[in-house]
Design a protein around this motif. Structure first.
Motif, mmCIF file in Angstrom:
data_model
loop_
_atom_site.group_PDB
_atom_site.id
_atom_site.type_symbol
_atom_site.label_atom_id
_atom_site.label_comp_id
_atom_site.label_asym_id
_atom_site.label_seq_id
_atom_site.Cartn_x
_atom_site.Cartn_y
_atom_site.Cartn_z
ATOM 1 N N ALA A 458 44.174 -3.683 7.516
ATOM 2 C CA ALA A 458 42.907 -4.153 8.066
ATOM 3 C C ALA A 458 43.028 -4.570 9.519
ATOM 4 C CB ALA A 458 42.369 -5.303 7.232
ATOM 5 N N ALA A 459 44.170 -5.164 9.886
ATOM 6 C CA ALA A 459 44.295 -5.683 11.255
ATOM 7 C C ALA A 459 44.199 -4.582 12.307
ATOM 8 C CB ALA A 459 45.598 -6.467 11.395
ATOM 9 N N PRO A 460 44.994 -3.496 12.205
ATOM 10 C CA PRO A 460 44.842 -2.428 13.204
ATOM 11 C C PRO A 460 43.442 -1.834 13.227
ATOM 12 C CG PRO A 460 46.852 -2.125 11.909
ATOM 13 C CD PRO A 460 46.061 -3.205 11.243
ATOM 14 N N ALA A 461 42.831 -1.722 12.056
ATOM 15 C CA ALA A 461 41.497 -1.135 12.007
ATOM 16 C C ALA A 461 40.472 -2.013 12.702
ATOM 17 C CB ALA A 461 41.086 -0.913 10.551
ATOM 18 N N GLU A 462 40.598 -3.331 12.529
ATOM 19 C CA GLU A 462 39.645 -4.239 13.163
ATOM 20 C C GLU A 462 39.792 -4.249 14.670
ATOM 21 O OE1 GLU A 462 37.039 -6.188 12.392
ATOM 22 O OE2 GLU A 462 37.080 -5.074 10.512
ATOM 23 N N THR A 463 41.022 -4.124 15.156
ATOM 24 C CA THR A 463 41.238 -4.197 16.608
ATOM 25 C C THR A 463 40.833 -2.926 17.322
ATOM 26 O OG1 THR A 463 43.525 -3.441 16.316
ATOM 27 C CG2 THR A 463 43.145 -5.833 16.335
ATOM 28 N N ASP A 464 40.656 -1.835 16.614
ATOM 29 C CA ASP A 464 40.298 -0.580 17.279
ATOM 30 C C ASP A 464 39.262 0.173 16.453
ATOM 31 O OD1 ASP A 464 40.212 1.419 19.095
ATOM 32 O OD2 ASP A 464 42.366 1.851 19.081
ATOM 33 N N ARG A 465 38.079 -0.440 16.277
ATOM 34 C CA ARG A 465 37.019 0.177 15.473
ATOM 35 C C ARG A 465 36.535 1.514 16.057
ATOM 36 N NH1 ARG A 465 33.510 -1.329 11.300
ATOM 37 N NH2 ARG A 465 32.289 0.523 10.817
ATOM 38 N N PRO A 466 36.365 1.655 17.399
ATOM 39 C CA PRO A 466 35.935 2.958 17.921
ATOM 40 C C PRO A 466 36.891 4.092 17.564
ATOM 41 C CG PRO A 466 35.637 1.263 19.585
ATOM 42 C CD PRO A 466 36.417 0.634 18.474
ATOM 43 N N ALA A 467 38.217 3.811 17.632
ATOM 44 C CA ALA A 467 39.184 4.853 17.281
ATOM 45 C C ALA A 467 39.088 5.191 15.795
ATOM 46 C CB ALA A 467 40.601 4.392 17.630
ATOM 47 N N LEU A 468 38.897 4.164 14.963
ATOM 48 C CA LEU A 468 38.738 4.392 13.520
ATOM 49 C C LEU A 468 37.548 5.312 13.249
ATOM 50 C CD1 LEU A 468 39.725 3.341 10.620
ATOM 51 C CD2 LEU A 468 37.781 1.784 10.792
ATOM 52 N N ASP A 469 36.441 5.027 13.906
ATOM 53 C CA ASP A 469 35.241 5.851 13.691
ATOM 54 C C ASP A 469 35.453 7.275 14.184
ATOM 55 O OD1 ASP A 469 33.971 3.706 12.577
ATOM 56 O OD2 ASP A 469 32.873 3.147 14.389
ATOM 57 N N GLU A 470 36.167 7.442 15.297
ATOM 58 C CA GLU A 470 36.408 8.784 15.823
ATOM 59 C C GLU A 470 37.287 9.588 14.870
ATOM 60 O OE1 GLU A 470 38.137 11.108 19.783
ATOM 61 O OE2 GLU A 470 38.029 8.907 19.768
ATOM 62 N N ILE A 471 38.306 8.943 14.297
ATOM 63 C CA ILE A 471 39.183 9.636 13.350
ATOM 64 C C ILE A 471 38.393 10.086 12.130
ATOM 65 C CG2 ILE A 471 41.153 9.339 11.803
ATOM 66 C CD1 ILE A 471 42.275 7.327 13.881
ATOM 67 N N VAL A 472 37.553 9.203 11.613
ATOM 68 C CA VAL A 472 36.721 9.541 10.449
ATOM 69 C C VAL A 472 35.842 10.744 10.760
ATOM 70 C CG1 VAL A 472 34.784 8.741 9.047
ATOM 71 C CG2 VAL A 472 36.748 7.249 9.424
ATOM 72 N N GLU A 473 35.236 10.756 11.952
ATOM 73 C CA GLU A 473 34.350 11.868 12.313
ATOM 74 C C GLU A 473 35.119 13.174 12.432
ATOM 75 O OE1 GLU A 473 31.328 13.241 15.920
ATOM 76 O OE2 GLU A 473 32.251 11.249 15.959
ATOM 77 N N ARG A 474 36.285 13.133 13.081
ATOM 78 C CA ARG A 474 37.049 14.370 13.288
ATOM 79 C C ARG A 474 37.675 14.881 11.995
ATOM 80 N NH1 ARG A 474 37.530 15.852 18.508
ATOM 81 N NH2 ARG A 474 36.929 14.310 20.086
ATOM 82 N N ALA A 475 37.945 13.989 11.055
ATOM 83 C CA ALA A 475 38.481 14.423 9.765
ATOM 84 C C ALA A 475 37.389 14.942 8.848
ATOM 85 C CB ALA A 475 39.222 13.269 9.092
ATOM 86 N N GLY A 476 36.134 14.714 9.211
ATOM 87 C CA GLY A 476 35.022 15.228 8.415
ATOM 88 C C GLY A 476 34.993 14.710 6.989
ATOM 89 N N GLY A 477 35.522 13.504 6.769
ATOM 90 C CA GLY A 477 35.494 12.923 5.432
ATOM 91 C C GLY A 477 36.423 13.579 4.437
ATOM 92 N N LEU A 478 37.347 14.449 4.897
ATOM 93 C CA LEU A 478 38.261 15.131 3.979
ATOM 94 C C LEU A 478 39.432 14.193 3.661
ATOM 95 C CD1 LEU A 478 38.447 17.987 2.681
ATOM 96 C CD2 LEU A 478 40.100 18.554 4.453
ATOM 97 N N PRO A 479 39.606 13.762 2.412
ATOM 98 C CA PRO A 479 40.639 12.776 2.091
ATOM 99 C C PRO A 479 42.043 13.185 2.517
ATOM 100 C CG PRO A 479 39.104 12.962 0.279
ATOM 101 C CD PRO A 479 38.753 14.055 1.247
ATOM 102 N N LEU A 480 42.411 14.460 2.330
ATOM 103 C CA LEU A 480 43.755 14.880 2.706
ATOM 104 C C LEU A 480 43.973 14.741 4.211
ATOM 105 C CD1 LEU A 480 46.477 16.037 1.951
ATOM 106 C CD2 LEU A 480 45.507 18.333 2.166
ATOM 107 N N ALA A 481 42.968 15.107 5.009
ATOM 108 C CA ALA A 481 43.099 14.970 6.460
ATOM 109 C C ALA A 481 43.264 13.508 6.851
ATOM 110 C CB ALA A 481 41.872 15.572 7.146
ATOM 111 N N LEU A 482 42.516 12.624 6.225
ATOM 112 C CA LEU A 482 42.633 11.193 6.515
ATOM 113 C C LEU A 482 44.006 10.679 6.111
ATOM 114 C CD1 LEU A 482 39.103 10.216 5.194
ATOM 115 C CD2 LEU A 482 39.840 10.015 7.569
ATOM 116 N N ALA A 483 44.515 11.162 4.977
ATOM 117 C CA ALA A 483 45.831 10.717 4.525
ATOM 118 C C ALA A 483 46.931 11.166 5.486
ATOM 119 C CB ALA A 483 46.101 11.249 3.123
ATOM 120 N N VAL A 484 46.810 12.380 6.035
ATOM 121 C CA VAL A 484 47.815 12.897 6.962
ATOM 122 C C VAL A 484 47.886 12.035 8.219
ATOM 123 C CG1 VAL A 484 48.360 14.818 8.509
ATOM 124 C CG2 VAL A 484 47.755 15.268 6.125
ATOM 125 N N VAL A 485 46.744 11.744 8.837
ATOM 126 C CA VAL A 485 46.776 10.962 10.079
ATOM 127 C C VAL A 485 47.168 9.519 9.799
ATOM 128 C CG1 VAL A 485 45.138 12.453 11.260
ATOM 129 C CG2 VAL A 485 44.276 10.519 9.967
#
Length: 946
Positions: A458-485
């Motif tokens: 939670a701590a890294p995610a809270e400190t960099d919310r814009p990056a978190l949102d960008e990763i989610v968008e670029r992964a297109g909600g695909l669980p495997l892609a999110l797990a890889v990054v």
């Protein structure tokens, strides 16, 4: 019995045990359109319980409701109120349909609604002390049904739980009543009902067993035997299963003519408790709605239709195995006899596990000695079902290729649960009453964020919310892609989410940001497993799909892209759909996940030559130009676009009529924008602006003014860069139309003056005449009536010299308004009459509709309300016939205006609400004007125009 508003006595009755029906006294009422009948059916199925607006919307449109969904539901509810109580004043409380904060409910009692009467009779029968009395009540209840709940085909096919629940109530009573009849020796009382219900539920083994016993009791031994044999064959063909224990026992009774026999004893001597599940994910998150749905069904296994098979299908990397494994752990305690697991390796046809081999492994795990396992697959399946007959087992079958791999592995008894995963379609497993097939979609943004946070903290995610949102968008909600990054961020010290986001950004839409050293989690490797299983033709089509610029594609467009003949395209494209590299997003429209599309683009660049890629793009451009040209002949035939030449390998698709043409344009709207943009980028400027000419008529009739302005501006800029003077003139004139409709008349006049100058230089008389028509229309809008008349007269003279009767009719229609405004009222009506007669001779229903609209407006100004209403109605009928939404809205608004001016406020309100319901958000100014009209009704203000 109630007293109606006019003092008459009205009996109102409803029926939902069968086709939805309504009566007032002896008169049967029409419940209205299909969707309106669905609304009524849901109210009746709830039997007085509230139904929320959201439930109506979900029932009618699922996950993709239109923006006006709530308004449309209100419209249906209003129509139902008026149908039930025609004299009810607006906003007055009704006797039958009531609404409050909890929702809407139908206030019917036992005497008015057959479902409530049915339930009273069932309870009376169950509380009766004498079997004959109970059977009499049950028979009376059974008599109330005329077929499945909401029996019209379009309603029974609608997946609404309330409708299914009513059907299940009836089936439950049928089974109970048959049992009472068998004990009382009176099966003929229920047999006709039993035959009908059993025919509607052919795979309900408990019900079929009751029918078999009833036939035996009635002396119809031969029919009972034939029934069982037919059921056994159907179960084998459709499910790969033998009849269950209850049906087998009933057949034993039939064989011995009524003497029951005990079922075979289970094989208990060698049973052990296997535990083969894969490890559950330590940070499983998301899928809450899916888990809740499946767990609810599994926990209700004792209900009428227990869930015994849950099949999970979806695209590569969407998390099918993870969900099945997590689900298995959630329910494992309910299956005390153990868990079996097998990877069926269905992705590789050469390495796929044979069902017989899997059966051998399962039998070993269940304690069967090697020498006791039969050699044939059918004998193994029989032994396997016998071992599990009285057991409660959890069985997970992973990576299945097709239902044929699954059917021999299904247990025979009702106590076990089978979880199946596959990239391929498993619809064949849904034919059984206990089968449930789930198509898993990508994670919504909130669940995708939860998955990342669970992996990286939670701590890294809270400190960099814009990056978190960008990763989610670029992964297109695909669980495997999110797990890889997430794994990459965890395994590199000091590696922040911002670094992950930058890597993905630098990859520029490729799969480089989602690579992994582990082939089981590398996206390219995962996607390649499906790609390698394709035939050469399907693999080529998959690669070339990357050359298609739109968000989705039809079969005809895909065939054109690859230059495939229509006869073979369906089979080739079907491979892509079956492999889940492409999914059906809407009926007939297909697309790939962004990351799968990126994989296709990489393959295309690696395998296809530049010439082949260009040829594919040319074919798809030719397909859309040819089809748009054919469709536009129904929409706006006078647009002077050049007929596209025949192009080899391009599908020939032609809409059959104006409605089909409008539907094609509506479905391809986003694609056509992308095709024009791609054509301009590739230097195909002429083809791009020619395509824009074919699309503008649709924009105009549907009211997509802002989108029209955006598209034509791009084409104008490209034509100017290319020095294409004809294209510049056409796009100036088209852009003027878009600007005019959004209310920027001054800009429209300037653009039209420039277009007229270029057309004059080019000597294009027909386009000069059209531009003069447009100048006349815009001049009229800004109040320059003299210029409007002058421009229309010049345009009329040119159209007459060219012999263009369509243009003449259009000019006359518009000239009439200008003549009226300068005081020549009689002349205005006379000119409109000529325009209407000419349009009728031409068979031009769109122009006829325009003439009626304009004349209705003039009649309204003169307070000739009857003539005005007649013309609005004629325009509405024509607009409906040709699918012209803008004209239809204008007609309904005008009908409301005339009714309001004539003092008929209820009719005005109904017309304006219908106009509002037709809105799509494309014309905010028009929608605001309708809202202002409705607001005047609330405040009692006079004057309807806005």
């Amino acid at each position: 019995m109630i007293t109606g508003p006019s003092g008459d006595i009205a009996f109102v009755r409803f029926a939902v045990l069968g086709p939805v029906r309504v009566w007032r006294g002896d008169q049967e009422l029409d419940p209205g359109s299909r969707q309106q009948r669905l609304v009524l059916a849901l109210l009746l199925a709830r039997a007085g319980e509230p139904v929320g607006l959201g439930e109506f919307v979900a029932m009618l449109w699922g996950e993709r409701p239109p923006r006006s969904a709530t308004n449309i539901v209100h419209l249906y509810l209003g129509r139902l109120r008026r149908m039930l109580e025609p004299g009810l004043r607006p906003r007055a409380p009704g006797r039958w349909l009531a609404g409050d904060a909890s929702g809407y409910r139908l206030m019917a009692g036992v005497e008015q609604l057959d479902l409530l009467r049915f339930r009273v009779l069932v309870e009376r029968g169950r509380s009766a002390g004498d079997p004959a009395e109970a059977l009499a009540s049950f028979a009376e209840a059974l008599h109330l049904s005329r077929g499945p709940c909401a029996g019209a085909p379009e309603l029974t096919s609608h997946p609404v739980a309330d409708f299914e629940a009513v059907d299940n109530e009836y089936a439950d009573l049928m089974r109970e009543a048959t049992g009472v009849a068998l004990r009382a020796g009176a099966v003929r009382t229920v047999l006709p009902f039993l035959r009908r219900v059993a025919s509607q539920r052919p795979l309900d083994e408990a019900l079929q067993a009751k029918l078999l016993l009833a036939l035996v009791a009635d002396g119809q031994q031969a029919e009972a035997t034939a029934l069982y044999q037919g059921l056994r064959g159907r179960l084998a063909d459709e499910l790969g299963m033998d009849p269950g224990r209850e049906l087998q026992e009933a057949y034993s009774v039939a064989l011995q003519q009524g003497t029951p026999v005990d079922p075979p004893a289970p094989a208990d001597g060698f049973f052990v408790r296997p535990a083969q599940l894969l490890p559950d994910l330590p940070h499983f998150t998301g899928r809450s709605e899916t888990l809740h749905r499946v767990l609810t069904l599994i926990h209700g296994r004792a209900a009428t239709t227990p869930v015994g098979i849950v099949a999970i299908e979806g695209i590569p990397g969407v998390g099918k195995t993870s969900l099945a494994t997590h689900l298995a752990y959630r329910v494992a305690d309910e299956f005390p006899d153990g868990q079996l697991y097998a990877d069926l390796r269905g992705l590789d046809p050469q390495a796929a596990e044979a069902p017989g081999d899997v059966l051998q492994g399962f039998l070993h795990a269940l304690g069967v000695r090697g020498q006791d396992i039969p050699g044939s697959d059918s004998a193994r399946a029989t032994l396997y079902r016998g071992v599990l007959a009285e057991r409660r087992m959890l069985i997970v079958l992973d990576n299945v290729r097709d239902p044929d791999q699954v059917r021999p592995l299904l247990p025979g008894g009702p106590g076990s649960l089978v979880l199946v995963t596959s990239r391929y379609s498993l619809a064949g497993l849904a034919t059984a009453p206990e089968g449930l097939v789930l198509t898993l979609d990508v994670l919504p943004n909130d669940e995708a964020r939860q998955l990342l946070v669970s992996r990286v903290g939670a701590a890294p995610a809270e400190t960099d919310r814009p990056a978190l949102d960008e990763i989610v968008e670029r992964a297109g909600g695909l669980p495997l892609a999110l797990a890889v990054v997430a794994a990459r961020a965890q395994t590199r010290p000091g590696y922040r989410l911002a670094d992950v986001a930058r890597e993905l950004r630098d990859a520029r839409g490729s799969l480089d940001g989602f690579g992994s050293d582990d082939p089981d989690s590398d996206l390219r490797a995962i996607f390649s497993w499906s790609y390698r299983g394709l035939s050469p033709a399907a693999a080529r089509l998959f690669r070339l799909l990357a050359a298609h610029p739109g968000p989705d594609v039809t079969l005809a467009a895909a065939a054109s892209l690859a230059g495939l003949p229509a006869t073979g395209a369906r089979e080739v494209f079907g491979e892509l759909v079956h492999s889940r590299l492409v999914t059906e997003r809407r009926p007939g429209r297909y697309g790939a996940h962004d990351l799968i599309a990126a994989y296709a683009r990489e393959l295309m660049l690696d395998v296809e030559s530049g010439a082949d890629r260009d040829a594919a793009a040319d074919r798809v451009l030719a397909y859309y130009r040819r089809t748009a040209y054919a469709a536009n002949l129904f929409i706006n035939a006078e647009i002077d676009a050049d007929p596209p030449a025949q192009h080899d390998g391009v599908a020939d698709e032609r809409p059959a009529d104006a409605r089909a043409a409008a539907a094609w344009f509506a479905a391809e709207r986003e694609v056509l924008k992308a095709v024009m943009r791609q054509a301009n980028d590739r230097g195909r400027v002429y083809e791009a602006w020619q395509l824009e000419l074919m699309v503008q008529g649709f924009y105009q009739r549907e009211g997509w003014w802002h989108e029209w302005a955006t598209v034509v501006s791009e084409c104008l800029a490209a034509a100017e860069r290319a020095g294409d003077r004809a294209g510049v003139a056409e796009m100036l004139r088209s852009l003027a139309g878009a600007r005019f409709y959004v209310g920027d008349s001054e800009s429209a006049l300037s653009l039209l003056d420039r277009a007229l100058e270029v057309f004059t230089e080019l000597g294009n008389v027909s386009r000069e005449a059209l531009t003069l028509r447009n100048l006349g229309e815009v001049s009229f809008a800004v109040g320059d009536y003299d210029r409007s008349v002058a421009c229309h007269h010049r345009a009329l003279a040119m159209a007459e010299s060219l012999g263009d009767r369509t243009a003449q009719a259009d000019v006359l229609c518009r000239l009439a308004d200008a003549q009226y405004e300068i005081g020549r009222h009689a002349l205005g009506f006379e000119i409109l009459g000529r325009a209407l007669a000419m349009s009728e001779q031409l068979g031009d229903d769109v122009r006829r509709s325009e003439c009626h609209l304009r004349r209705a407006g003039l009649y309204l100004r003169e307070h000739r309300f009857a003539e005005s209403r007649a013309d609005w109605a004629a325009a509405q009928e024509l607009a409906t016939a040709v699918g012209h939404r803008v004209h239809l809205v204008r007609a309904k608004v005008g009908l409301g205006d005339t009714a309001f001016e004539a003092g008929d406020r209820p009719v005005a309100e109904a017309a304006w609400r219908e106009a509002a319901a037709l809105g799509t958000g494309s014309d905010p100014a028009q929608e605001a004007a309708i809202r202002r009209r409705l607001a005047r009704l609330d405040h009692g203000a006079g004057g309807a125009t806005a």
